[in-house]
Design a protein around this motif. Structure first.
Motif, PDB file in Angstrom:
ATOM      1  N   SER A  31       0.853  -1.190   0.000  1.00  0.00           N
ATOM      2  CA  SER A  31       0.000   0.000   0.000  1.00  0.00           C
ATOM      3  C   SER A  31       0.885   1.234   0.000  1.00  0.00           C
ATOM      4  CB  SER A  31      -0.906  -0.014   1.238  1.00  0.00           C
ATOM      5  OG  SER A  31      -1.867   1.009   1.166  1.00  0.00           O
ATOM      6  N   ASP A  32       0.263   2.374  -0.233  1.00  0.00           N
ATOM      7  CA  ASP A  32       0.973   3.649  -0.155  1.00  0.00           C
ATOM      8  C   ASP A  32       0.931   4.161   1.284  1.00  0.00           C
ATOM      9  OD1 ASP A  32       1.618   4.034  -2.971  1.00  0.00           O
ATOM     10  OD2 ASP A  32      -0.541   4.226  -3.263  1.00  0.00           O
ATOM     11  N   GLN A  35      -2.158   5.920   2.796  1.00  0.00           N
ATOM     12  CA  GLN A  35      -3.325   5.169   3.258  1.00  0.00           C
ATOM     13  C   GLN A  35      -3.286   5.009   4.777  1.00  0.00           C
ATOM     14  OE1 GLN A  35      -5.316   5.037   0.992  1.00  0.00           O
ATOM     15  NE2 GLN A  35      -4.490   4.329  -0.958  1.00  0.00           N
ATOM     16  N   GLU A 148      -7.371   0.437  -1.010  1.00  0.00           N
ATOM     17  CA  GLU A 148      -7.330   1.131  -2.302  1.00  0.00           C
ATOM     18  C   GLU A 148      -6.122   0.753  -3.158  1.00  0.00           C
ATOM     19  OE1 GLU A 148      -6.980   5.646  -4.200  1.00  0.00           O
ATOM     20  OE2 GLU A 148      -7.068   5.394  -2.030  1.00  0.00           O
ATOM     21  N   THR A 149      -4.924   0.961  -2.640  1.00  0.00           N
ATOM     22  CA  THR A 149      -3.719   0.752  -3.453  1.00  0.00           C
ATOM     23  C   THR A 149      -3.597  -0.701  -3.889  1.00  0.00           C
ATOM     24  OG1 THR A 149      -2.609   2.554  -2.298  1.00  0.00           O
ATOM     25  CG2 THR A 149      -1.220   1.027  -3.523  1.00  0.00           C
ATOM     26  N   SER A 150      -3.867  -1.624  -2.981  1.00  0.00           N
ATOM     27  CA  SER A 150      -3.758  -3.047  -3.314  1.00  0.00           C
ATOM     28  C   SER A 150      -4.741  -3.430  -4.412  1.00  0.00           C
ATOM     29  CB  SER A 150      -4.006  -3.895  -2.066  1.00  0.00           C
ATOM     30  OG  SER A 150      -3.079  -3.575  -1.051  1.00  0.00           O
ATOM     31  N   LEU A 152      -6.102  -1.483  -6.685  1.00  0.00           N
ATOM     32  CA  LEU A 152      -5.679  -0.874  -7.944  1.00  0.00           C
ATOM     33  C   LEU A 152      -4.494  -1.632  -8.548  1.00  0.00           C
ATOM     34  CD1 LEU A 152      -6.000   2.908  -7.034  1.00  0.00           C
ATOM     35  CD2 LEU A 152      -7.435   1.635  -8.624  1.00  0.00           C
ATOM     36  N   ASN A 153      -3.569  -2.029  -7.701  1.00  0.00           N
ATOM     37  CA  ASN A 153      -2.409  -2.775  -8.173  1.00  0.00           C
ATOM     38  C   ASN A 153      -2.823  -4.123  -8.767  1.00  0.00           C
ATOM     39  OD1 ASN A 153      -0.180  -4.990  -7.328  1.00  0.00           O
ATOM     40  ND2 ASN A 153       0.819  -3.072  -7.892  1.00  0.00           N
TER      41      ASN A 153
END
Length: 561
Positions: A31-32, A35, A148-150, A152-153
């Motif tokens: 994740s970023d 987050q 979110e980041t996961s 999207l990735n």
């Protein structure tokens, strides 16, 4: 009776268990940093358990086309089904955030999972379009934000490469075998594994990637490289020369001599006179050796030295020797040169062999082509005409050379039942607010006409009843549609816990079959390479009015002096 009931419950419990992500690096820390800073700020403000709804969607179809294939959903569900911070991960987060962050936040993380999160999504392998949510995630805002980041990735690359594969399949045609050969050129191990999986979903038939074959059951294909051919110096290197006939009734003690005999027959054939003189004997030795190792699967790479003067005659000599013993060679691979011309010449050579020596189906020998193929190359080959049966495609497929990323986004559309909108001077970046239902409307000929989004509590479109469909932002673009079939797109794949009712994750082959079926249902003008017709994505009249009401309500009013 009780024992039977308990057994049924145990079996149901086993079925409900969902394995973790394929890649063990997919953890809550994938994740970023922001987050976690937002999660802490939500927690500090007492907002972390507020119910939020996020939409995951993209704004523009890739590769200049008018469709996208949705992929990556299974990995997302595997991720949230096993979402749990380890103590080691929490210690690392604590060391990464400012020391002013309170210990209570880390206690909160220790107890966090996705048991209060719901995921609604379009089925993986479906054809999808801009603005329509691929995934809707509902739950406490802090935990959903950390997904979110996961998400999207896991979805961005998967959908991009599946779409790339589907486009290659569309150009190549249904009858051609498509082989994914991209592992050595992929962006690392995960890129290679993902490319194999999602190319298969997009319509490829097999992969060279052995690990992907093990993980996902994708058919494997592969023969040998130029190194194998050039590693031989002469036929004298072959020490074990015997080969038993296919039916086991006899043994050829010197298979190499049998191949040499056939090579002489081909050389002095009246029909093939003048095509070649002396072939490269080290290449012949390599082919003989490979045939001895794989008599049922002999497919040779014929361009190490010279395709027509050496590779093809040597291959045919070995193939005819195999034929004498009851085996059937598979074919050849071309990896350089003028592929269209060489495929024609090779086919002509094979047909001449069949006719002159009376070998049934020799003219139908498979011809595989590789060598940095892409959409444009396939299209050019089709326009020139060719005799290629299979294409091995690597670099341009797995790296998605024509477009680096799909550009999916994850936007808040509702919190505490209050719709939210993200505004921008760029209209394409304005989000569509509120929790929505999404439908695909079909016309009389069976083709999809458009996708429409409605508010959650609006009545669904009905078959044979007229509905007004509006462009989300352009007031002049609108049309009445009378659907002949209505398909609701978003289904519940994660209801908060694996023991609650949900859509099952289908086998990979079923996902691939869905993709192929949906592509076949689309109108051809949406699918063409050059200037495809845009597919319409619309909103209901009520949702259109609400979007613009909220837009005006949220946008600040300027003042001129």
């Amino acid at each position: 009776m009780e024992a039977i009931t308990n057994g049924s419950r145990d079996e149901e419990s086993r079925r409900s268990v969902i394995d973790g992500p394929t890649n063990p690096m997919v953890t809550p820390l994938l994740s970023d940093l922001y987050q976690f800073t937002m999660a802490y700020a939500y927690w500090k403000a007492g907002k972390h358990n507020e119910r939020a709804v996020f939409d995951l969607y993209f704004r523009k179809n890739p590769f200049g086309g008018e469709y996208t294939i949705f992929a990556g959903l299974e990995e997302c569900i595997r991720f949230i089904a096993n979402f749990k911070f380890t103590e080691e991960e929490i210690v690392f987060i604590q060391a990464s955030l400012p020391k002013t962050c309170e210990d209570g936040f880390y206690e909160y993380l220790r107890g966090l999972d996705c048991s209060d999160v719901e995921v609604y999504a379009i089925s993986e392998g479906s054809i999808v379009f801009p603005k329509v949510p691929l995934v809707r995630v509902e739950g406490p805002i802090a935990v959903v934000q950390m997904l979110e980041t996961s998400f999207l990735n896991l979805i961005n690359y998967a959908s991009l490469v599946a779409t790339n594969a589907a486009r290659h399949r569309s150009v190549a045609g249904k009858s051609k075998l498509l082989l994914e050969f991209g592992l050595r050129r992929a962006q690392g191990p995960d890129g290679g594994i993902g490319a194999s999986k999602y190319s298969y979903i997009g319509g490829f038939d097999a992969t060279s990637n052995v690990e992907a074959g093990r993980l996902f059951g994708i058919p494997l294909r592969g023969t040998h490289s130029h190194a194998f051919v050039s590693s031989f110096v002469s036929p004298d290197e072959i020490t074990e020369k015997s080969l038993q006939s296919r039916d086991g009734s006899s043994t050829c003690e010197d298979f190499g001599s049998l191949a040499q005999t056939w090579l002489s027959k081909i050389k002095w054939s009246h029909s093939l006179d003048g095509i070649f003189c002396e072939t490269n004997q080290s290449e012949l030795a390599a082919f003989i050796s490979y045939a001895l190792a794989f008599p049922n699967d002999f497919l040779a790479l014929v361009d190490t030295y010279d395709v027509m003067r050496s590779g093809i005659p040597n291959f045919c000599a070995v193939a005819l020797a195999l034929n004498d013993l009851g085996y059937k060679a598979v074919g050849i691979r071309l990896d350089s040169g003028d592929l269209a011309y060489l495929s024609y010449e090779a086919r002509k050579f094979f047909c001449t062999i069949e006719e002159e020596f009376g070998v049934p189906d020799f003219g139908k020998m498979s011809i595989t082509a590789s060598n940095d193929l892409n959409e444009e190359t396939l299209d050019a080959l089709n326009k020139q005409g060719h005799e290629i049966d299979a294409f091995g495609i690597g670099t341009y497929l797995v790296t998605c050379y024509a477009q680096a990323a799909l550009g999916c986004v994850f936007k808040l559309v509702e919190i505490n039942n209050q719709p939210r909108i993200k505004l921008s001077e760029d209209v394409s970046k304005v989000s569509i607010p509120c929790k929505k239902r999404c439908y695909r409307l079909y016309g009389k000929e069976g083709y999809p006409l458009l996708d429409i989004m409605t508010g959650e509590n609006e009545p669904p479109p009905k078959v044979a009843e007229r509905i007004l469909c509006r462009h989300p932002f352009n007031e002049s673009k609108r049309a009445y549609v009378v659907p002949q079939r209505v398909e609701e797109l978003l289904k519940c794949f994660w209801p908060g816990s694996p023991d609650k009712a949900r859509e099952e994750l289908p086998p990979l082959k079923d996902v691939r079959d869905r993709c192929i079926k949906q592509l076949a249902q689309m109108r051809s003008d949406h699918m063409r390479i050059l200037n495809p017709t845009p597919y319409k994505v619309s909103v209901s009249g009520k949702l259109y009015d609400f979007i613009h009401f909220l837009w005006l309500n949220e946008a600040p009013v300027g003042e001129l002096q």
